[in-house]
Scaffold this active site. Structure first.
Site, mmCIF file in Angstrom:
data_model
loop_
_atom_site.group_PDB
_atom_site.id
_atom_site.type_symbol
_atom_site.label_atom_id
_atom_site.label_comp_id
_atom_site.label_asym_id
_atom_site.label_seq_id
_atom_site.Cartn_x
_atom_site.Cartn_y
_atom_site.Cartn_z
ATOM 1 C CD GLU A 141 -1.792 2.149 1.558
ATOM 2 O OE1 GLU A 141 -1.733 3.123 1.111
ATOM 3 O OE2 GLU A 141 -1.942 2.422 2.866
ATOM 4 C CB CYS A 187 -1.889 6.934 1.718
ATOM 5 S SG CYS A 187 -3.037 5.807 2.334
#
Length: 460
Positions: free
Chosen positions: A233, A267
């Protein structure tokens, strides 16, 4: 006494605690311990593993305020954001307690009729888990939950800036009945050699990493030496589209969540705002008013709406991106001036008339900085949104749902939020396209990352 790593409050730069500063040998010891206990943990009934996760969820929920205060102290995020993170993080434990008892399999007849095809799933083994500082609880449970539910054991390397939350969560899991050695936590200031040691350990069969794209690429290369399973990720550069006909107030509501959660240090944070020309003035002015009303201060202060950035390097980056945009002709509506005094603070900032080529549109900002770009139609908005190597998440606001969904289908992102500023959910598959990562976390897909598929040909 061995070496220790000081943990700082980013609001004051004061030491709030210390943890062992471990090295590669300690990481190998933790992997050895995880390997010893893994066969028994894998052999345990799924319901037994589930019960441990349920109990951990209950303990975390009961001690939610303690965990939130710790997150706010070592991470700096506002207390309301820390409390929301605890709720989100705990839910991964409950979700995977439920998913762990529903591992799929199938039995069917081969097309040629000669045998049966039996497909089952087994734990991959020991997993190496590397988590970032921006969600010190949720990024741990999002990896540990499915790993343990699948029957894997794990070694966790938390971020250097936020190890205290990880250690507390490991204590809660042990109190919930997790066997000793099933989850090792290696706190360290020497991330590269520690992770290298884990990747070389013969029992480690998987790496799950959340962090920057640059580091993710390095780890993919190292993982290739042993053909390890990897779940990545990585970075994001999320566009936030406000299409013609949108409800500006609703879009502003979503923008405040997408931009300001955790002070922009996520993010999934909205990085670039593409707003139709007919709405640009109202949106930019409204965003500056709302962001300007946010109280900046120490995260643990209940009045704070935006805490400090994680360290001085993050402040330096935010200042560089804003200064570059202004030098290229962007107009400053709010903020843009780093304050004097202690702590790693940068004020909520809104930029308009941001030109092509500005670094703030190309780099992941990770700060409360909102660059607004005017667009003339949906085609331009989609083209600009997709003009990045990242593809984690995108946000779309439109007055008509069908229009929003048609645009969403054309966006190169693993996740799209339509008419809302929040996309994350433990029941949904989290992950990106392009250079934003590999694999998915959360949902049923997150469990499968920790399982090997086994095919058995059966003749009866």
């Amino acid at each position: 006494m061995g070496a220790h790593l000081d943990v700082l409050d980013p609001a004051t730069d004061e030491v709030i605690g210390s943890v062992p500063d471990l090295g590669p040998a300690d990481a190998l010891d933790a992997a050895d311990a995880a390997a010893r206990v893994q066969p028994a943990w894998a052999a345990a009934a799924p319901r037994e593993r589930s019960a441990v996760l349920v109990r951990a969820f209950e303990l975390m929920t009961a001690r939610a305020e303690e965990v939130a205060q710790l997150i706010s102290l070592e991470n700096g995020k506002a207390l309301h954001d820390a409390r929301a993170e605890v709720t989100y993080a705990a839910e991964f434990l409950r979700w995977y307690a439920e998913e762990g008892v529903r591992v799929p399999g199938r039995l069917g007849r081969a097309p040629g009729g000669g045998n049966r095809i039996l497909v089952s799933h087994r734990p991959i083994g020991v997993a190496a888990l590397v988590t970032p500082w921006n969600f010190p609880a949720a990024m741990v449970t999002r990896k540990v939950g499915p790993a343990l539910a699948a029957g894997c054991t794990a070694v966790l390397k938390p971020a250097e800036q936020t190890p205290l939350t990880a250690l507390l969560l490991a204590d809660l899991l042990r109190e919930a009945g997790l066997p000793d050695g099933a989850l090792g936590v290696v706190t360290t200031s020497r991330a590269a050699p520690v992770v290298d040691a884990l990747l070389a350990h013969p029992a480690v069969r998987m790496l799950s990493f959340t962090g920057s794209t640059e580091v993710g690429k390095l780890l993919l290369r190292r993982s290739a030496d042993r053909v390890l399973r990897t779940a990545m990720e990585l970075g994001g550069n999320a566009p936030f589209l406000v299409l013609e006909g949108s409800d500006v107030d609703a879009a502003l509501d979503g923008a405040m969540v997408a931009k300001m959660r955790g002070g922009g240090q996520a993010c999934t944070a909205a990085n670039r705002f593409y707003v139709h020309r007919s709405l640009a003035d109202a949106f930019s002015t409204g965003l500056a008013e709302r962001m300007g009303a946010v109280v900046v201060g120490r995260g643990s202060d209940p009045a704070t709406g935006c805490g400090p950035l994680v360290d001085t390097a993050a402040v330096d980056k935010a200042a560089r991106l804003v200064d570059d945009a202004r030098a290229r002709g962007a107009r400053l509506l709010l903020g843009g001036q780093r304050p004097d005094g202690p702590g790693c603070f940068y004020p909520p900032t809104v930029l308009t008339d941001v030109p092509d080529g500005a670094a703030v549109l190309a780099e992941e900002v990770f700060a409360p900085v909102a660059p607004v770009v005017v667009v003339d139609d949906d085609e331009q908005a989609v083209a600009l949104a997709n003009d990045t190597e990242h593809g984690l998440v995108a946000y779309v606001y439109a007055g008509e749902l069908g229009r929003a969904l048609r645009v969403a289908e054309r966006l190169e992102a693993g996740m799209v939020a339509v008419n809302r500023g929040l996309v994350s959910d433990p029941a949904a598959p989290f992950g990106g396209t392009k250079e934003s990562g590999l694999g998915r976390e959360g949902s049923a897909e997150g469990l499968l990352e920790y399982l090997e598929t086994t095919y058995t040909a059966v003749d009866w």
